[in-house]
Motif scaffolding. Structure first.
Motif, PDB file in Angstrom:
ATOM      1  N   SER A 599       0.856  -1.181   0.000  1.00  0.00           N
ATOM      2  CA  SER A 599       0.000   0.000   0.000  1.00  0.00           C
ATOM      3  C   SER A 599       0.893   1.232   0.000  1.00  0.00           C
ATOM      4  CB  SER A 599      -0.908  -0.010   1.236  1.00  0.00           C
ATOM      5  OG  SER A 599      -1.716   1.154   1.248  1.00  0.00           O
ATOM      6  N   LYS A 600       0.423   2.297  -0.618  1.00  0.00           N
ATOM      7  CA  LYS A 600       1.242   3.505  -0.710  1.00  0.00           C
ATOM      8  C   LYS A 600       0.521   4.693  -0.081  1.00  0.00           C
ATOM      9  CE  LYS A 600      -0.238   4.553  -5.461  1.00  0.00           C
ATOM     10  NZ  LYS A 600       0.231   4.787  -6.838  1.00  0.00           N
ATOM     11  N   VAL A 602       0.544   5.968   3.134  1.00  0.00           N
ATOM     12  CA  VAL A 602      -0.190   5.562   4.330  1.00  0.00           C
ATOM     13  C   VAL A 602       0.001   6.623   5.413  1.00  0.00           C
ATOM     14  CG1 VAL A 602      -0.476   3.774   6.078  1.00  0.00           C
ATOM     15  CG2 VAL A 602       0.170   3.146   3.734  1.00  0.00           C
ATOM     16  N   GLU A 613       3.751   0.616   2.510  1.00  0.00           N
ATOM     17  CA  GLU A 613       3.678  -0.350   3.603  1.00  0.00           C
ATOM     18  C   GLU A 613       3.580  -1.753   3.022  1.00  0.00           C
ATOM     19  OE1 GLU A 613       0.849  -1.768   7.337  1.00  0.00           O
ATOM     20  OE2 GLU A 613       0.391   0.089   6.248  1.00  0.00           O
ATOM     21  N   SER A 627      -6.028  -6.492   1.612  1.00  0.00           N
ATOM     22  CA  SER A 627      -7.005  -5.678   0.904  1.00  0.00           C
ATOM     23  C   SER A 627      -6.998  -4.272   1.481  1.00  0.00           C
ATOM     24  CB  SER A 627      -8.402  -6.303   1.032  1.00  0.00           C
ATOM     25  OG  SER A 627      -8.781  -6.342   2.402  1.00  0.00           O
ATOM     26  N   ASP A 628      -7.696  -3.369   0.817  1.00  0.00           N
ATOM     27  CA  ASP A 628      -7.763  -1.978   1.285  1.00  0.00           C
ATOM     28  C   ASP A 628      -8.484  -1.867   2.617  1.00  0.00           C
ATOM     29  OD1 ASP A 628      -8.268  -0.691  -2.075  1.00  0.00           O
ATOM     30  OD2 ASP A 628      -6.424  -1.206  -0.971  1.00  0.00           O
ATOM     31  N   VAL A 631      -6.025  -2.721   6.015  1.00  0.00           N
ATOM     32  CA  VAL A 631      -4.702  -2.108   5.948  1.00  0.00           C
ATOM     33  C   VAL A 631      -4.008  -2.186   7.298  1.00  0.00           C
ATOM     34  CG1 VAL A 631      -3.472   0.068   5.592  1.00  0.00           C
ATOM     35  CG2 VAL A 631      -5.328  -0.592   4.059  1.00  0.00           C
TER      36      VAL A 631
END
Length: 717
Positions: A599-600, A602, A613, A627-628, A631
């Motif tokens: 994930s970017k 964050v 992350e 998944s979103d 997080v």
């Protein structure tokens, strides 16, 4: 109309007077027949009259005869001549000899010292015509008058006061009033000697003495007389004396908007074409000492034009540097580059002092010549031993102003000061460390010595020094394995002892620096957390900077200090900044891990955010997709990895040692359960995709990379 015109070969005496027109041709013929005898008399006279000094004609048409006049009155200058010579006599020079016919040969009136003037060419190319009625000279008369003139000259020489020069004034006088006393007794030309002497004497005095002496100078009854004489002499004074006089006036504190200073400025403008190389240097020094005004700006513009014409004729490096320093930051870029080329051409003639001075010169003209700075840095580094501390400070300040970074130069200066550490005052070393901190340069050896010295002898620290020392060490994230704890305790004790008079902003800076170094002095923190002090910080001074430091303080108290976890500061929110992770790193992660495994951008509590992350298993051997919605997770079998894309400025100069705010962010991310991976953005941009993937794969899966990041924190001693 005819003119009587006489010129002596060695000592020029010029008298022009209209003669009565000849009434008949026979009279003219008679005069021509006597020309031979008259010329013979002239040659005899030239051999008898003592030769005088040579007086040159100056550009403004003034000459400089050293003559003492007694009772000579220009209104009665023709009273001693015969009737045929009494009408319309014009004196071309004040010290011309006056001749009279009669048995006495010639007569001098009102001139105590006979001084002849030698000119290079005739002032008028007329034929010589003589009237025998009015010019009769015998050998006996010449010899007699020459003997009398010699006796009178000797008498005058004994009674004439000796001119007082600059050197004599500076040796005999101990105060500014002494110089004015001498001037009031016997004023002499030029007045610049008195002003220059007063400035030289003032430089020998302390600041308090100088202030007192200047007040006495302004109140002295002869001071206004000296100023008036200086204005009268401005146009006949030598140009370099005029410049020295103006420079001394400004340095002595005479207001620049006075008639005296403005008059001299105008005369300097009018005579600027008299500048040679030496006078260019003096004029540059004068302008450097003056505040901007219309006349100064005009004069500076004239200097630039003159320098643009004469730059290739300048022979001395010192003159070149003085001119470069004076032309100003707003000089045309073409002129700056021309001066730079001239300096590069003269580089082989640079002395060590010239090389040291070039940094200040380029900073004064706001011209960043990397080639010139690099060459001067080599000379300075190679001859660093024995360099005065003030010059080292000037070099670093100039590098800061020019945004010039030279690692070898900085290391050379730091090593030299560390080697000679015991001979320097701690305040001077602190000033040097402050300049190093501006570059992000961390001189480990020098900072260790300073830390040890402060721990042993904290007596030199005042409030300003305390805040500066704490800022340097927290910003550069410097710790020592043995002295850190003692150093921090000494600093905390010094801050506590200053709480009754320290300002709110200085207290905030000191406490914030302690928190960055993971040290929490209770007395200082409790004083800072008082409501009135917090309200003052949020309403006065640099509010934006204060709010940022208070947020750092709040995060440190929550995450690092167990005894202050319950502290809740009501602070305004920091402005939200857009997050733009590097696209190159995002592409590498997509190629390496796949789209659903990271994930970017964050955002985290306490105003922290991370670029990327990654979620991994407990052994850090496998990347887990998420998944979103999921997080944030607190499962014990999942390791959260924070990938931070770091600019070069986040490290100390020429190292991978994290600076203060990056170090505290890494420490706090670790407290929040993250492992931190640092990715150098500037290095990733240079790599090909294949090589970038290899680098990131090593950082993510290698346990050594994670442990190295933890070691770089150096959070405690």
């Amino acid at each position: 109309m005819s003119f009587f015109f006489f010129i002596s070969r060695s000592d020029v005496c010029v008298i022009l007077t209209p003669l009565k027109p000849f009434k008949s041709v026979s009279v003219a013929r008679k005069m021509n027949n006597r020309a031979g005898s008259i010329l013979w008399n002239l040659r005899q006279f030239s051999s008898l009259v003592p030769r005088g000094r040579t007086v040159r004609l100056y550009p403004l048409g003034f000459c400089k005869p050293k003559i003492v006049h007694s009772n000579w009155n220009p209104r009665n200058r023709s009273s001693n001549f015969d009737n045929g010579m009494q009408s319309s006599i014009r004196y071309l020079f004040l010290d011309a000899l006056l001749f009279k016919s009669g048995g006495d040969g010639f007569q001098r009136k009102g001139i105590n010292t006979v001084t002849g003037l030698t000119v290079d060419r005739l002032l008028c190319r007329r034929r010589l015509s003589f009237n025998s009625e009015h010019f009769v000279v015998s050998d006996d008369g010449l010899k007699k008058n020459h003997h009398e003139a010699s006796n009178e000259a000797s008498l005058t020489k004994r009674t004439k006061p000796t001119p007082i020069n600059y050197g004599k004034l500076t040796q005999e006088c101990n105060s500014l009033s002494d110089v004015l006393d001498i001037f009031s007794k016997a004023p002499t030309f030029p007045s610049s000697n008195y002003f220059s002497a007063m400035w030289t004497i003032a430089k020998r005095l302390s600041e308090d003495q100088k202030r007192f002496e200047k007040q006495l100078m302004f109140n002295h009854p002869a001071f206004s007389q000296l100023c008036e004489q200086s204005m009268r002499e401005a146009k006949i004074m030598r140009y370099d004396n005029l410049l020295f006089s103006l420079h001394a006036m400004v340095k002595l504190g005479i207001p620049q908007n006075t008639l005296l200073v403005q008059t001299l400025l105008r005369v300097v403008q009018e005579r600027i074409n008299e500048c040679d190389e030496k006078r260019l240097s003096v004029l540059s020094t004068v302008l450097e000492a003056m505040e901007p005004c219309k006349n100064v700006d005009v004069l500076r513009a004239g200097l630039r034009m003159l320098v643009d014409q004469q730059v290739w004729k300048i022979d001395h490096v010192f003159t070149l540097q003085t001119v470069m320093k004076c032309i100003g930051k707003d000089a045309p870029i073409g002129l700056k580059r021309k001066l730079e080329m001239k300096a590069l051409k003269e580089l082989d003639r640079f002395s060590v002092l010239n090389s040291q001075h070039m940094f200040v010169v380029l900073a004064a003209m706001s011209h960043r010549s990397v080639v010139l700075l690099n060459e001067c840095s080599k000379i300075v580094t190679g001859n660093i031993h024995g360099c005065p501390f003030k010059i080292l400070i000037n070099i670093l300040q100039s590098c800061r102003d020019l945004q010039y970074i030279n690692i070898d130069l900085f290391k050379g200066i730091a090593d030299y000061v560390a080697t000679t550490f015991d001979i320097w005052k701690l305040k001077k070393v602190l000033f040097l460390l402050i300049l190093f901190e501006n570059f992000g340069f961390r001189p480990v050896g020098l900072m260790d010595l300073f830390m040890k010295k402060v721990a042993e002898e904290p007596g030199f620290l005042n409030v300003k020094s305390l805040v500066s020392v704490l800022n340097v060490y927290s910003s550069l994230n410097h710790f020592h394995k043995c002295w850190t704890h003692e150093f921090l305790e000494v600093m905390a004790s010094a801050v506590t002892g200053s709480l009754h008079h320290i300002s709110s902003e200085n207290l905030l800076s000191a406490v914030c620096s302690f928190c960055l170094m993971n040290h929490f002095p209770l007395a200082s923190i409790n004083q800072l957390l008082q409501k009135d002090i917090i309200d003052e910080l949020l309403t006065s001074g640099d509010v934006e900077r204060n709010v940022h430091k208070l947020h750092v303080l709040a995060a440190c108290l929550k995450l690092d200090a167990p005894c202050h976890k319950d502290v809740d500061l009501a602070l305004p929110q920091l402005p939200s900044t857009p997050l733009h992770p590097p696209a190159k790193v995002a592409a590498v992660l997509s190629s390496l891990l796949g789209e659903g495994c990271f994930s970017k951008s964050v955002r985290l509590p306490h105003n922290y955010y991370i670029d990327f992350e990654i979620r991994m298993d407990a052994n850090r051997s496998q990347v887990l997709p998420f998944s979103d919605v999921d997080v944030v997770t607190s499962a014990t079998d999942i390791q959260r990895v924070a990938v931070l894309c770091v600019p070069r400025s986040a490290y100390c100069l020429d190292s991978t040692h994290p600076r203060g705010f990056l170090a505290v962010k890494m420490r706090h991310l670790k407290v929040m359960g993250f492992h931190v991976i640092l990715v150098n953005s500037w290095e990733m941009e240079k790599l090909e995709m294949k090589d970038a993937v290899t680098v990131l794969k090593t950082k993510i899966y290698s346990p050594e990379a994670l442990s190295t990041a933890d070691i770089n924190l150096q959070s405690t001693c």
